[in-house]
Design a protein around this motif. Structure first.
Motif, PDB file in Angstrom:
ATOM      1  N   TYR A  29      39.281 -15.128  60.367  1.00  0.00           N
ATOM      2  CA  TYR A  29      39.834 -14.656  59.101  1.00  0.00           C
ATOM      3  C   TYR A  29      39.055 -13.430  58.628  1.00  0.00           C
ATOM      4  CZ  TYR A  29      41.865 -19.337  58.819  1.00  0.00           C
ATOM      5  OH  TYR A  29      42.554 -20.487  59.075  1.00  0.00           O
ATOM      6  N   ASN A  30      39.772 -12.396  58.138  1.00  0.00           N
ATOM      7  CA  ASN A  30      39.096 -11.287  57.480  1.00  0.00           C
ATOM      8  C   ASN A  30      38.407 -11.836  56.252  1.00  0.00           C
ATOM      9  OD1 ASN A  30      39.917  -9.373  59.328  1.00  0.00           O
ATOM     10  ND2 ASN A  30      41.685  -8.748  58.137  1.00  0.00           N
ATOM     11  N   ASP A  31      37.206 -11.334  55.973  1.00  0.00           N
ATOM     12  CA  ASP A  31      36.418 -11.890  54.885  1.00  0.00           C
ATOM     13  C   ASP A  31      35.702 -10.769  54.132  1.00  0.00           C
ATOM     14  OD1 ASP A  31      34.657 -13.243  53.230  1.00  0.00           O
ATOM     15  OD2 ASP A  31      34.298 -14.812  54.704  1.00  0.00           O
ATOM     16  N   SER A  32      36.248 -10.390  52.984  1.00  0.00           N
ATOM     17  CA  SER A  32      35.652  -9.326  52.186  1.00  0.00           C
ATOM     18  C   SER A  32      34.353  -9.771  51.527  1.00  0.00           C
ATOM     19  CB  SER A  32      36.641  -8.845  51.122  1.00  0.00           C
ATOM     20  OG  SER A  32      36.938  -9.906  50.249  1.00  0.00           O
ATOM     21  N   GLY A  33      34.049 -11.043  51.574  1.00  0.00           N
ATOM     22  CA  GLY A  33      32.817 -11.550  50.989  1.00  0.00           C
ATOM     23  C   GLY A  33      31.601 -11.384  51.873  1.00  0.00           C
ATOM     24  N   PHE A  36      24.581  -7.279  44.906  1.00  0.00           N
ATOM     25  CA  PHE A  36      25.819  -7.906  45.359  1.00  0.00           C
ATOM     26  C   PHE A  36      25.868  -9.375  44.936  1.00  0.00           C
ATOM     27  CE2 PHE A  36      28.334 -10.301  48.444  1.00  0.00           C
ATOM     28  CZ  PHE A  36      29.563  -9.723  48.208  1.00  0.00           C
ATOM     29  N   CYS A  37      24.751 -10.072  45.052  1.00  0.00           N
ATOM     30  CA  CYS A  37      24.720 -11.488  44.672  1.00  0.00           C
ATOM     31  C   CYS A  37      24.996 -11.688  43.191  1.00  0.00           C
ATOM     32  CB  CYS A  37      23.383 -12.113  45.049  1.00  0.00           C
ATOM     33  SG  CYS A  37      23.201 -12.365  46.823  1.00  0.00           S
ATOM     34  N   ARG A  38      24.670 -10.709  42.368  1.00  0.00           N
ATOM     35  CA  ARG A  38      24.929 -10.801  40.936  1.00  0.00           C
ATOM     36  C   ARG A  38      26.333 -10.334  40.568  1.00  0.00           C
ATOM     37  NH1 ARG A  38      19.640  -8.812  40.909  1.00  0.00           N
ATOM     38  NH2 ARG A  38      20.407  -6.708  40.640  1.00  0.00           N
ATOM     39  N   SER A  39      27.019  -9.695  41.502  1.00  0.00           N
ATOM     40  CA  SER A  39      28.332  -9.123  41.196  1.00  0.00           C
ATOM     41  C   SER A  39      29.425 -10.189  41.201  1.00  0.00           C
ATOM     42  CB  SER A  39      28.688  -8.035  42.205  1.00  0.00           C
ATOM     43  OG  SER A  39      29.057  -8.610  43.445  1.00  0.00           O
ATOM     44  N   GLU A  40      30.573  -9.835  40.642  1.00  0.00           N
ATOM     45  CA  GLU A  40      31.730 -10.733  40.642  1.00  0.00           C
ATOM     46  C   GLU A  40      32.200 -11.019  42.063  1.00  0.00           C
ATOM     47  OE1 GLU A  40      33.064 -12.328  38.019  1.00  0.00           O
ATOM     48  OE2 GLU A  40      31.385 -11.492  36.906  1.00  0.00           O
ATOM     49  N   ASP A  41      32.065 -10.041  42.982  1.00  0.00           N
ATOM     50  CA  ASP A  41      32.490 -10.238  44.369  1.00  0.00           C
ATOM     51  C   ASP A  41      31.721 -11.361  45.050  1.00  0.00           C
ATOM     52  OD1 ASP A  41      34.291  -8.170  44.147  1.00  0.00           O
ATOM     53  OD2 ASP A  41      32.946  -6.685  45.043  1.00  0.00           O
ATOM     54  N   ALA A  42      30.530 -11.652  44.560  1.00  0.00           N
ATOM     55  CA  ALA A  42      29.695 -12.670  45.202  1.00  0.00           C
ATOM     56  C   ALA A  42      30.348 -14.036  45.188  1.00  0.00           C
ATOM     57  CB  ALA A  42      28.333 -12.737  44.518  1.00  0.00           C
ATOM     58  N   GLU A  43      31.221 -14.314  44.230  1.00  0.00           N
ATOM     59  CA  GLU A  43      31.874 -15.614  44.170  1.00  0.00           C
ATOM     60  C   GLU A  43      32.756 -15.872  45.389  1.00  0.00           C
ATOM     61  OE1 GLU A  43      31.216 -18.000  41.993  1.00  0.00           O
ATOM     62  OE2 GLU A  43      29.810 -16.668  41.018  1.00  0.00           O
ATOM     63  N   GLU A  44      33.062 -14.831  46.133  1.00  0.00           N
ATOM     64  CA  GLU A  44      33.948 -14.965  47.289  1.00  0.00           C
ATOM     65  C   GLU A  44      33.205 -15.227  48.593  1.00  0.00           C
ATOM     66  OE1 GLU A  44      37.212 -15.144  46.935  1.00  0.00           O
ATOM     67  OE2 GLU A  44      36.814 -14.953  44.797  1.00  0.00           O
ATOM     68  N   HIS A  45      31.893 -15.473  48.537  1.00  0.00           N
ATOM     69  CA  HIS A  45      31.129 -15.706  49.770  1.00  0.00           C
ATOM     70  C   HIS A  45      31.749 -16.830  50.593  1.00  0.00           C
ATOM     71  CE1 HIS A  45      27.999 -12.937  48.893  1.00  0.00           C
ATOM     72  NE2 HIS A  45      27.487 -13.626  47.900  1.00  0.00           N
ATOM     73  N   SER A  46      31.926 -16.563  51.865  1.00  0.00           N
ATOM     74  CA  SER A  46      32.457 -17.610  52.729  1.00  0.00           C
ATOM     75  C   SER A  46      31.343 -18.369  53.437  1.00  0.00           C
ATOM     76  CB  SER A  46      33.414 -17.014  53.757  1.00  0.00           C
ATOM     77  OG  SER A  46      32.728 -16.105  54.579  1.00  0.00           O
ATOM     78  N   SER A  47      30.128 -17.828  53.424  1.00  0.00           N
ATOM     79  CA  SER A  47      28.982 -18.510  54.016  1.00  0.00           C
ATOM     80  C   SER A  47      27.886 -18.666  52.985  1.00  0.00           C
ATOM     81  CB  SER A  47      28.431 -17.719  55.199  1.00  0.00           C
ATOM     82  OG  SER A  47      29.274 -17.791  56.301  1.00  0.00           O
ATOM     83  N   TYR A  71      25.181 -21.545  44.861  1.00  0.00           N
ATOM     84  CA  TYR A  71      24.000 -20.690  44.848  1.00  0.00           C
ATOM     85  C   TYR A  71      23.682 -20.154  43.450  1.00  0.00           C
ATOM     86  CZ  TYR A  71      27.470 -16.975  45.076  1.00  0.00           C
ATOM     87  OH  TYR A  71      28.542 -16.162  44.827  1.00  0.00           O
ATOM     88  N   ARG A  72      24.547 -20.393  42.495  1.00  0.00           N
ATOM     89  CA  ARG A  72      24.285 -19.986  41.109  1.00  0.00           C
ATOM     90  C   ARG A  72      23.546 -21.076  40.317  1.00  0.00           C
ATOM     91  NH1 ARG A  72      25.717 -14.787  40.168  1.00  0.00           N
ATOM     92  NH2 ARG A  72      27.701 -14.188  41.083  1.00  0.00           N
ATOM     93  N   MET A  73      23.431 -22.256  40.898  1.00  0.00           N
ATOM     94  CA  MET A  73      22.756 -23.362  40.210  1.00  0.00           C
ATOM     95  C   MET A  73      21.246 -23.140  40.264  1.00  0.00           C
ATOM     96  SD  MET A  73      25.517 -24.772  39.376  1.00  0.00           S
ATOM     97  CE  MET A  73      24.791 -26.043  38.375  1.00  0.00           C
ATOM     98  N   GLU A  74      20.595 -23.310  39.128  1.00  0.00           N
ATOM     99  CA  GLU A  74      19.169 -22.993  39.037  1.00  0.00           C
ATOM    100  C   GLU A  74      18.262 -24.150  39.429  1.00  0.00           C
ATOM    101  OE1 GLU A  74      18.116 -21.176  35.353  1.00  0.00           O
ATOM    102  OE2 GLU A  74      19.752 -19.717  35.504  1.00  0.00           O
TER     103      GLU A  74
END
Length: 141
Positions: free
Chosen positions: A22-26, A39-50, A124-127
């Motif tokens: 699958y193509n994966d922009s994340g 990048f990890c702080r950006s909105e795009d980070a929510e799309e991480h596939s790994s 990964y956003r959980m502290e």
């Protein structure tokens, strides 16, 4: 094919879920720690596939987890360990759990857990996390 480009120069990446690519922009590859952090702080980070888990108390659960593209549990994504038996999933009480077997998903059981409800945030956003030891939850501080 990469066409002679280095990994950080490749703009489109794919991931394999065990049966298809699958193509994966994340997926991003960078040579800069500051670019990675941004990048990890950006909105795009929510799309991480790994996701990568570091859990010294549970070495068998450490490593890469891939999002299961066609699976959701309790309206949240599920990740499966690439080279092991681990699973990351949302419980019916809205916390992230990490289980050492797929049965843990159905039974809401795990050996690692976020200490608070995720409210839709990625694992990964959980502290703070906790681990199960001799039948009770212990802080992982």
């Amino acid at each position: 094919p990469h066409g002679g480009k280095l990994p950080h120069q490749v703009l489109q990446w794919q991931h394999h879920d065990g049966s298809a690519w699958y193509n994966d922009s994340g997926i991003k590859v960078t040579t800069s720690p500051s670019d990675f952090e941004a990048f990890c702080r950006s909105e795009d980070a929510e799309e991480h596939s790994s996701l990568w888990l570091v859990a010294p108390r549970f070495p068998q659960l450490q490593g890469e987890y891939r999002k299961q593209e066609t699976r959701k549990e309790r309206s949240q994504p599920v990740w499966r360990q690439v080279s092991g038996e681990g699973w990351i999933f949302s419980t019916n009480k809205g916390r992230w759990f990490i289980s050492d077997s797929e049965e843990g998903i159905a039974n809401n059981r795990g050996v690692l857990a976020s200490t608070t409800q995720h409210n839709g945030s990625a694992p990964y956003r959980m502290e703070q996390w906790q681990f199960l030891s001799q039948g009770s939850w212990q802080s992982d501080q």
